[in-house]
Design an enzyme around this catalytic site. Structure first.
Site, PDB file in Angstrom:
ATOM      1  N   CYS A 114       0.908  -1.392  -0.005  1.00  0.00           N
ATOM      2  CA  CYS A 114      -0.087   0.054   0.067  1.00  0.00           C
ATOM      3  C   CYS A 114       0.661   1.307  -0.040  1.00  0.00           C
ATOM      4  O   CYS A 114       0.207   2.471  -0.266  1.00  0.00           O
ATOM      5  CB  CYS A 114      -0.915  -0.012   1.410  1.00  0.00           C
ATOM      6  N   HIS A 255      -3.092   7.103   3.305  1.00  0.00           N
ATOM      7  CA  HIS A 255      -3.713   5.643   2.603  1.00  0.00           C
ATOM      8  C   HIS A 255      -4.925   5.651   3.553  1.00  0.00           C
ATOM      9  O   HIS A 255      -5.111   5.831   4.453  1.00  0.00           O
ATOM     10  CB  HIS A 255      -2.731   4.737   3.203  1.00  0.00           C
ATOM     11  N   ASN A 285     -10.160  -0.082   0.527  1.00  0.00           N
ATOM     12  CA  ASN A 285      -8.854  -0.006   0.390  1.00  0.00           C
ATOM     13  C   ASN A 285      -8.229  -0.370  -0.923  1.00  0.00           C
ATOM     14  O   ASN A 285      -8.231  -1.552  -1.332  1.00  0.00           O
ATOM     15  CB  ASN A 285      -8.116  -0.872   1.554  1.00  0.00           C
TER      16      ASN A 285
HETATM   17  O1  UT7 Z   1      -3.762  -1.342   3.524  1.00  0.00           O
HETATM   18  C1  UT7 Z   1      -2.922  -2.461   4.136  1.00  0.00           C
HETATM   19  C2  UT7 Z   1      -3.140  -2.210   5.663  1.00  0.00           C
HETATM   20  N1  UT7 Z   1      -4.099  -3.080   6.179  1.00  0.00           N
HETATM   21  C3  UT7 Z   1      -4.784  -2.363   7.423  1.00  0.00           C
HETATM   22  O2  UT7 Z   1      -4.333  -1.309   7.674  1.00  0.00           O
HETATM   23  C4  UT7 Z   1      -5.775  -3.223   7.903  1.00  0.00           C
HETATM   24  C5  UT7 Z   1      -5.850  -3.058   9.494  1.00  0.00           C
HETATM   25  N2  UT7 Z   1      -6.530  -3.790  10.159  1.00  0.00           N
HETATM   26  C6  UT7 Z   1      -7.829  -3.376  10.109  1.00  0.00           C
HETATM   27  O3  UT7 Z   1      -8.391  -2.655   9.627  1.00  0.00           O
HETATM   28  C7  UT7 Z   1      -8.664  -4.136  11.221  1.00  0.00           C
HETATM   29  O4  UT7 Z   1      -7.900  -4.974  11.912  1.00  0.00           O
HETATM   30  C8  UT7 Z   1      -9.813  -5.212  10.586  1.00  0.00           C
HETATM   31  C9  UT7 Z   1     -10.992  -4.143   9.960  1.00  0.00           C
HETATM   32  C10 UT7 Z   1      -9.134  -5.901   9.294  1.00  0.00           C
HETATM   33  C11 UT7 Z   1     -10.586  -6.009  11.498  1.00  0.00           C
HETATM   34  O5  UT7 Z   1     -11.126  -5.118  12.421  1.00  0.00           O
HETATM   35  P1  UT7 Z   1     -10.934  -5.473  14.004  1.00  0.00           P
HETATM   36  O6  UT7 Z   1     -11.690  -4.558  14.655  1.00  0.00           O
HETATM   37  O7  UT7 Z   1      -9.337  -5.508  14.359  1.00  0.00           O
HETATM   38  O8  UT7 Z   1     -11.602  -6.832  14.230  1.00  0.00           O
HETATM   39  P2  UT7 Z   1     -11.209  -8.200  14.512  1.00  0.00           P
HETATM   40  O9  UT7 Z   1     -10.119  -8.850  13.657  1.00  0.00           O
HETATM   41  O10 UT7 Z   1     -10.515  -7.894  16.133  1.00  0.00           O
HETATM   42  O11 UT7 Z   1     -12.336  -9.158  14.722  1.00  0.00           O
HETATM   43  C12 UT7 Z   1     -13.440  -8.892  15.452  1.00  0.00           C
HETATM   44  C13 UT7 Z   1     -14.674 -10.008  15.168  1.00  0.00           C
HETATM   45  C14 UT7 Z   1     -14.123 -11.427  15.160  1.00  0.00           C
HETATM   46  O12 UT7 Z   1     -15.182 -12.159  15.739  1.00  0.00           O
HETATM   47  P3  UT7 Z   1     -14.960 -12.978  17.171  1.00  0.00           P
HETATM   48  O13 UT7 Z   1     -13.725 -13.587  17.009  1.00  0.00           O
HETATM   49  O14 UT7 Z   1     -14.817 -11.455  18.059  1.00  0.00           O
HETATM   50  O15 UT7 Z   1     -16.265 -13.641  17.296  1.00  0.00           O
HETATM   51  C15 UT7 Z   1     -14.232 -11.640  13.669  1.00  0.00           C
HETATM   52  O16 UT7 Z   1     -14.496 -12.876  13.372  1.00  0.00           O
HETATM   53  O17 UT7 Z   1     -15.220  -9.471  13.979  1.00  0.00           O
HETATM   54  C16 UT7 Z   1     -15.264 -10.904  13.298  1.00  0.00           C
HETATM   55  N3  UT7 Z   1     -15.213 -10.384  11.766  1.00  0.00           N
HETATM   56  C17 UT7 Z   1     -16.313 -10.108  11.181  1.00  0.00           C
HETATM   57  N4  UT7 Z   1     -17.412  -9.967  11.262  1.00  0.00           N
HETATM   58  C18 UT7 Z   1     -18.408  -9.661  10.291  1.00  0.00           C
HETATM   59  C19 UT7 Z   1     -14.059 -10.143  11.153  1.00  0.00           C
HETATM   60  N5  UT7 Z   1     -14.415  -9.593   9.728  1.00  0.00           N
HETATM   61  C20 UT7 Z   1     -15.868  -9.696   9.610  1.00  0.00           C
HETATM   62  C21 UT7 Z   1     -16.741  -9.160   8.786  1.00  0.00           C
HETATM   63  N6  UT7 Z   1     -18.022  -9.493   9.144  1.00  0.00           N
HETATM   64  N7  UT7 Z   1     -16.222  -8.984   7.725  1.00  0.00           N
END
Ligand code: UT7
Length: 329
Positions: A114, A255, A285
């Site tokens: 990115c 970004h 993104n």
């Molecule tokens: O450009 C390249 C760089 N990339 C980034 O900067 C991405 C950086 N990271 C992020 O933006 C975030 O970490 C994400 C958007 C990818 C994820 O958000 P989060 O708040 O960190 O969520 P998480 O991974 O802690 O997941 C929380 C919950 C999980 O469920 P449990 O284990 O709490 O039951 C996931 O399974 O959300 C669940 N989950 C979803 N639920 C519905 C993960 N993806 C989804 C989804 N829809 N698409």
């Protein structure tokens, strides 16, 4: 003495097809509410089946060339930032060079995830500043939707396709253009975002396909934790190198990975909403393309005005990060 360098024009291309969060609700176990509240994304663009990365790159390049009147024969180098080339090799830059008819131009791709646009921008700036090249086309283009596992809700809701392009050229003596560009990397964090198979480490086999190793993988939380710190430090370094304070900057173009990351960055650095360019709601993104697409958005909305100072910043796979300051003319 280094040749002064200026940014001449901006162009972009977003594929026509819109994929909304509601569309994704039909494909994986997710919801519009989750995606919007966790990322800020409402919809993203998806390349048509017949479109590949070089097609998006070409459309963005044509736009910046038409807006500036720069012709293909005026270009003496092309740098394309991408991690989703049409094929493993040759480069997208070579396919673009041919299609544009830029017969006098060298052409190369840059892979910095990115941060790709900031890397390509820095390389182009130094090529021009060295006096060796006069006018460099810098394009960032990605078709990441082809690299996504559409059964993995943790990644497939985040990314979109698009392209953006600028031209960097030698400026008149004393003219202010690009004031700084700063890059960084930490390869020990390579496995935060990666594409496991298909390279020399793990060549493609029927097993790698069965194991779904030909898709974008990301440790979202660990990446999130790195994001603000590296972007803040990159901004501070680029500002210091330019001899400017944040208060003097008119527009910040970051970004677009997650709205929560942008909000944290704004809070930590004290960037007002008026200065911050946000497009993640409409494009998701788009990896390397996100910064020039956001710059183009600001341009088309009349937010980017001649004489303004712009700070661009990004982070991504590698881990890589970078920031640059320029005066828009
Ligand atoms: O450009 C390249 C760089 N990339 C980034 O900067 C991405 C950086 N990271 C992020 O933006 C975030 O970490 C994400 C958007 C990818 C994820 O958000 P989060 O708040 O960190 O969520 P998480 O991974 O802690 O997941 C929380 C919950 C999980 O469920 P449990 O284990 O709490 O039951 C996931 O399974 O959300 C669940 N989950 C979803 N639920 C519905 C993960 N993806 C989804 C989804 N829809 N698409």
């Amino acid at each position: 003495m280094a040749v002064p360098v200026r940014v001449r024009g901006i162009g972009a291309y977003a594929p026509k097809r819109v994929l909304t969060n509601h569309d994704l609700e039909q494909m994986v176990d997710t919801s519009d509410e989750w995606i919007q509240s966790r990322t800020g994304i409402k919809e993203r663009r998806m390349a048509a089946p017949e479109e590949a990365t070089s097609d998006l790159a070409y459309a963005a390049a044509r736009q910046v060339m038409e807006r500036t009147g720069v012709t293909a024969m005026d270009l003496d180098f092309i740098v394309v930032a991408t991690v989703t080339g049409d094929m493993q090799f040759p480069s997208v830059a070579c396919l673009l060079q041919d299609r544009l008819g830029a017969k006098q131009a060298g052409a190369v791709d840059v892979a910095a995830g990115c941060t790709g646009f900031l890397y390509a921008f820095h390389l182009a700036r130094t090529l021009v500043a060295s006096g060796v090249h006069k006018r460099v086309l810098v394009v960032a283009a990605e078709v990441l939707t082809r690299m996504l596992d559409w059964t993995d809700r943790t990644t497939c809701v985040l990314l979109g396709d698009g392209a953006g392009a600028v031209i960097l050229e030698a400026a008149a003596e004393g003219e202010e253009g690009v004031l700084s560009s700063h890059l960084g990397s930490d390869g020990s964090l390579w496995d935060l975002l990666y594409f496991p198979a298909g390279g020399s480490r793990t060549p493609t086999t029927p097993e790698t396909v069965d194991q779904r190793l030909h898709f974008f993988k990301m440790n979202g939380q660990a990446t999130f934790k790195q994001a603000c710190g590296v972007m803040e430090r990159a901004c501070q370094q680029a500002l210091e190198d330019a001899g400017l304070s944040l208060a003097e900057i008119d527009l910040v173009v970051p970004h677009q990975a997650n709205l929560r990351i942008l909000n944290q960055l704004s809070e930590r650095m004290g960037i007002s909403a008026e200065k911050m360019v946000v497009t993640i709601d409409r494009y998701g993104n788009t990896s390397a393309a996100s910064v020039p697409m956001a710059l183009n958005d600001a341009y088309e909305q009349g937010r980017l005005k001649p004489g303004q100072l712009v700070l661009m910043v990004s982070f991504g796979a590698g881990l890589t990060w970078g920031a640059a300051v320029f005066r828009w003319s």
